[in-house]
Design a protein around this motif. Structure first.
Motif, PDB file in Angstrom:
ATOM      1  N   LEU A   1     -19.005 -56.072   0.429  1.00  0.00           N
ATOM      2  CA  LEU A   1     -18.564 -56.375  -0.932  1.00  0.00           C
ATOM      3  C   LEU A   1     -19.254 -55.526  -1.992  1.00  0.00           C
ATOM      4  O   LEU A   1     -18.699 -55.294  -3.058  1.00  0.00           O
ATOM      5  CB  LEU A   1     -18.817 -57.861  -1.239  1.00  0.00           C
ATOM      6  N   THR A   2     -20.466 -55.075  -1.722  1.00  0.00           N
ATOM      7  CA  THR A   2     -21.228 -54.409  -2.792  1.00  0.00           C
ATOM      8  C   THR A   2     -21.213 -52.887  -2.698  1.00  0.00           C
ATOM      9  O   THR A   2     -21.422 -52.210  -3.695  1.00  0.00           O
ATOM     10  CB  THR A   2     -22.704 -54.866  -2.761  1.00  0.00           C
ATOM     11  N   ASP A   3     -20.977 -52.342  -1.503  1.00  0.00           N
ATOM     12  CA  ASP A   3     -20.997 -50.879  -1.362  1.00  0.00           C
ATOM     13  C   ASP A   3     -19.593 -50.293  -1.559  1.00  0.00           C
ATOM     14  O   ASP A   3     -18.675 -50.992  -1.934  1.00  0.00           O
ATOM     15  CB  ASP A   3     -21.558 -50.493   0.008  1.00  0.00           C
ATOM     16  N   GLY A   4     -19.476 -48.995  -1.246  1.00  0.00           N
ATOM     17  CA  GLY A   4     -18.216 -48.287  -1.495  1.00  0.00           C
ATOM     18  C   GLY A   4     -17.057 -48.804  -0.663  1.00  0.00           C
ATOM     19  O   GLY A   4     -17.229 -49.638   0.226  1.00  0.00           O
ATOM     20  N   PRO A   5     -15.840 -48.284  -0.972  1.00  0.00           N
ATOM     21  CA  PRO A   5     -14.615 -48.754  -0.306  1.00  0.00           C
ATOM     22  C   PRO A   5     -14.567 -48.508   1.196  1.00  0.00           C
ATOM     23  O   PRO A   5     -13.786 -49.142   1.902  1.00  0.00           O
ATOM     24  CB  PRO A   5     -13.492 -47.973  -0.996  1.00  0.00           C
ATOM     25  N   LYS A   6     -15.427 -47.605   1.697  1.00  0.00           N
ATOM     26  CA  LYS A   6     -15.425 -47.288   3.133  1.00  0.00           C
ATOM     27  C   LYS A   6     -15.522 -48.559   4.001  1.00  0.00           C
ATOM     28  O   LYS A   6     -14.811 -48.712   4.978  1.00  0.00           O
ATOM     29  CB  LYS A   6     -16.641 -46.383   3.400  1.00  0.00           C
ATOM     30  N   HIS A   7     -16.415 -49.466   3.578  1.00  0.00           N
ATOM     31  CA  HIS A   7     -16.623 -50.688   4.368  1.00  0.00           C
ATOM     32  C   HIS A   7     -15.384 -51.588   4.336  1.00  0.00           C
ATOM     33  O   HIS A   7     -15.029 -52.192   5.336  1.00  0.00           O
ATOM     34  CB  HIS A   7     -17.818 -51.478   3.830  1.00  0.00           C
ATOM     35  N   ARG A   8     -14.748 -51.665   3.160  1.00  0.00           N
ATOM     36  CA  ARG A   8     -13.576 -52.540   3.050  1.00  0.00           C
ATOM     37  C   ARG A   8     -12.370 -51.909   3.752  1.00  0.00           C
ATOM     38  O   ARG A   8     -11.522 -52.607   4.297  1.00  0.00           O
ATOM     39  CB  ARG A   8     -13.279 -52.854   1.581  1.00  0.00           C
ATOM     40  N   ARG A   9     -12.327 -50.577   3.739  1.00  0.00           N
ATOM     41  CA  ARG A   9     -11.267 -49.886   4.498  1.00  0.00           C
ATOM     42  C   ARG A   9     -11.429 -50.196   5.994  1.00  0.00           C
ATOM     43  O   ARG A   9     -10.466 -50.477   6.686  1.00  0.00           O
ATOM     44  CB  ARG A   9     -11.373 -48.387   4.262  1.00  0.00           C
ATOM     45  N   SER A  10     -12.673 -50.151   6.466  1.00  0.00           N
ATOM     46  CA  SER A  10     -12.910 -50.470   7.881  1.00  0.00           C
ATOM     47  C   SER A  10     -12.490 -51.903   8.179  1.00  0.00           C
ATOM     48  O   SER A  10     -11.986 -52.196   9.258  1.00  0.00           O
ATOM     49  CB  SER A  10     -14.388 -50.368   8.242  1.00  0.00           C
ATOM     50  N   PHE A  11     -12.736 -52.777   7.217  1.00  0.00           N
ATOM     51  CA  PHE A  11     -12.354 -54.189   7.374  1.00  0.00           C
ATOM     52  C   PHE A  11     -10.831 -54.290   7.558  1.00  0.00           C
ATOM     53  O   PHE A  11     -10.348 -54.934   8.493  1.00  0.00           O
ATOM     54  CB  PHE A  11     -12.817 -54.972   6.141  1.00  0.00           C
ATOM     55  N   ILE A  12     -10.084 -53.629   6.672  1.00  0.00           N
ATOM     56  CA  ILE A  12      -8.611 -53.657   6.791  1.00  0.00           C
ATOM     57  C   ILE A  12      -8.214 -53.038   8.128  1.00  0.00           C
ATOM     58  O   ILE A  12      -7.407 -53.580   8.875  1.00  0.00           O
ATOM     59  CB  ILE A  12      -7.932 -52.844   5.653  1.00  0.00           C
ATOM     60  N   ASP A  13      -8.828 -51.893   8.447  1.00  0.00           N
ATOM     61  CA  ASP A  13      -8.399 -51.139   9.634  1.00  0.00           C
ATOM     62  C   ASP A  13      -8.719 -51.860  10.937  1.00  0.00           C
ATOM     63  O   ASP A  13      -8.032 -51.661  11.937  1.00  0.00           O
ATOM     64  CB  ASP A  13      -9.018 -49.731   9.615  1.00  0.00           C
ATOM     65  N   TRP A  14      -9.746 -52.696  10.932  1.00  0.00           N
ATOM     66  CA  TRP A  14     -10.034 -53.527  12.108  1.00  0.00           C
ATOM     67  C   TRP A  14      -8.792 -54.367  12.431  1.00  0.00           C
ATOM     68  O   TRP A  14      -8.354 -54.451  13.575  1.00  0.00           O
ATOM     69  CB  TRP A  14     -11.224 -54.441  11.815  1.00  0.00           C
TER      70      TRP A  14
END
Ligand SMILES: Nc1ncnc2c1ncn2[C@@H]1O[C@H](COP(=O)(O)OP(=O)(O)OP(=O)(O)O)[C@@H](O)[C@H]1O
Ligand SMILES: [Mg+2]
Length: 359
Positions: A126-139
């Motif tokens: 939630l706090t870092d860049g979009p890379k982590h949330r993209r990985s979340f979607i892509d999972w």
């Protein structure tokens, strides 16, 4: 599919471990440095081919040893055992075995073993860049759309080539041929991600709301470029800007999951504890959605996390996971911290100096 047996050899301080697991909750109890996180890390390695703590193979192989092994036996829906294993050598060589067959791909392991990791540093989602949330979607897309993995890999390779071409091209014509394929892939990737978030959104918002009832929580997908503009036009129209930047500015590699609390970005409103709760809620929602959509069960690895939740929320998390009948691994320093998660189906393991004993 739950793991019913886990064998670990020469992984961090665990020289050898062979344990029969519960298909429900498995608790790993032990003092600091005993090897609890290492057990979770070994299971994660079995599903992802890499550790969540270190990118260097040499760090996870037991000191003075040349290689590590992690083997798991899964029970499929017909109660047949499916053995899978991974072996890593100090020089980085990795071998994956599925059902006794060597030379399998890591992506196949990931297909068999959908994992959700919940750990204390996890709020970077939630706090870092979009890379982590993209990985979340892509999972989620990876586990529900079989063509996604290849398409995303090809898009990333083409994007790299395009960025190299941008540095030498004298006119857009030199890129237009490659851009057609890139645009085709980008539109597909976007459509799959959009559909996934549309399906997950309501459920994710509800679970977040249940964990944090005092807030109004909204989850929205951002594709990485202007809505309603074909990606091909984005590439062509922004050629001069991209060339000046030296890379392709917009695209599915910029996609994000925008999460707002009372209309404001989450990191500006929530406390650290609340951020962790929200990460928990999002991961549980994602696992539940996977089960509803595909019948696949995901395995939860919860590292040292329960200890940071108050009793009521710990219970809520446990109830949520029990409802989905998921297999769960929880590490904790003391038994009292997980008392409200424990029930008759659970198994307790005591971890000490890299030795894991049921008891
Ligand atoms: N390559 C290695 N070879 C041998 N031992 C290692 C290696 N890497 C780490 N260790 C040791 O293995 C142990 C691993 O600890 P781990 O992180 O699993 O502990 P933990 O039980 O999760 O502790 P905590 O409660 O502090 O989180 C540590 O004592 C660490 O020093
Ligand atoms: Mg630990």
């Amino acid at each position: 599919m739950p793991l019913n047996r886990l064998i670990i050899k020469q992984f961090r301080n665990i020289e050898a471990c062979d344990i029969e697991l519960s298909t429900g909750f498995n608790f790993l109890i032990g003092p600091n440095g005993s090897g609890k996180t290492s057990v979770l890390e070994a299971i994660y390695l079995l599903g992802h081919g890499r550790s969540f703590k270190s990118s260097l193979t040499g760090r996870i192989i037991t000191n003075e040893c040349d290689e590590l092994f992690v083997h798991g036996r899964f029970l499929n829906s017909d109660q047949f055992e499916l053995p899978i294993g991974i072996n890593k050598q100090r020089d980085g060589t990795t071998e994956v075995k599925i059902s006794g067959q060597s030379g399998q791909k890591l992506a196949q392991l990931a297909q068999i073993l959908p994992l959700q990791l919940i750990h204390t540093e996890g709020f970077e989602l939630l706090t870092d860049g979009p890379k982590h949330r993209r990985s979340f979607i892509d999972w989620g897309v990876f586990h529900t759309e079989p063509a996604f993995y290849d398409a995303w890999g090809r898009f990333k390779r083409l994007n790299k080539q395009r960025n190299a071409l941008l540095k030498t091209a004298t006119s857009y014509r030199e890129l237009s041929y490659w851009d057609q394929e890139m645009a085709r892939l980008a539109e597909n990737i976007n459509a799959w991600r959009q559909q996934y978030v549309d399906e997950l959104k309501n459920h994710a918002e509800q679970i977040c709301q249940a964990f944090l009832p005092e807030f109004d929580i909204k989850v929205n997908y951002y594709r990485g470029w202007e809505k309603s503009t074909p990606y091909q036009s984005i590439l062509e129209d922004n050629f001069v800007r991209d060339q000046a930047l030296g890379y392709t500015f917009s695209g599915p590699n910029k996609a994000d999951l925008k999460i707002k609390v009372n209309g404001t970005p989450v990191e500006d409103v929530l406390s650290r504890g609340q951020l962790k709760l929200m990460v928990c809620a999002l991961r549980v929602a994602q696992g539940q959605h996977l089960t509803q959509k595909t019948g696949k069960q995901c395995i939860y690895l919860i590292d040292d996390f329960a200890s940071e939740l108050d009793g009521q929320r710990r219970k809520r998390l446990a109830d949520c996971l029990k409802e989905t009948k998921a297999q769960v691994f929880v590490s904790s320093i003391t038994e009292s911290q997980i008392a409200d998660m424990h029930d008759n189906n659970g198994k307790m393991f005591h971890v000490e100096h890299g030795t894991i004993e049921q008891g």
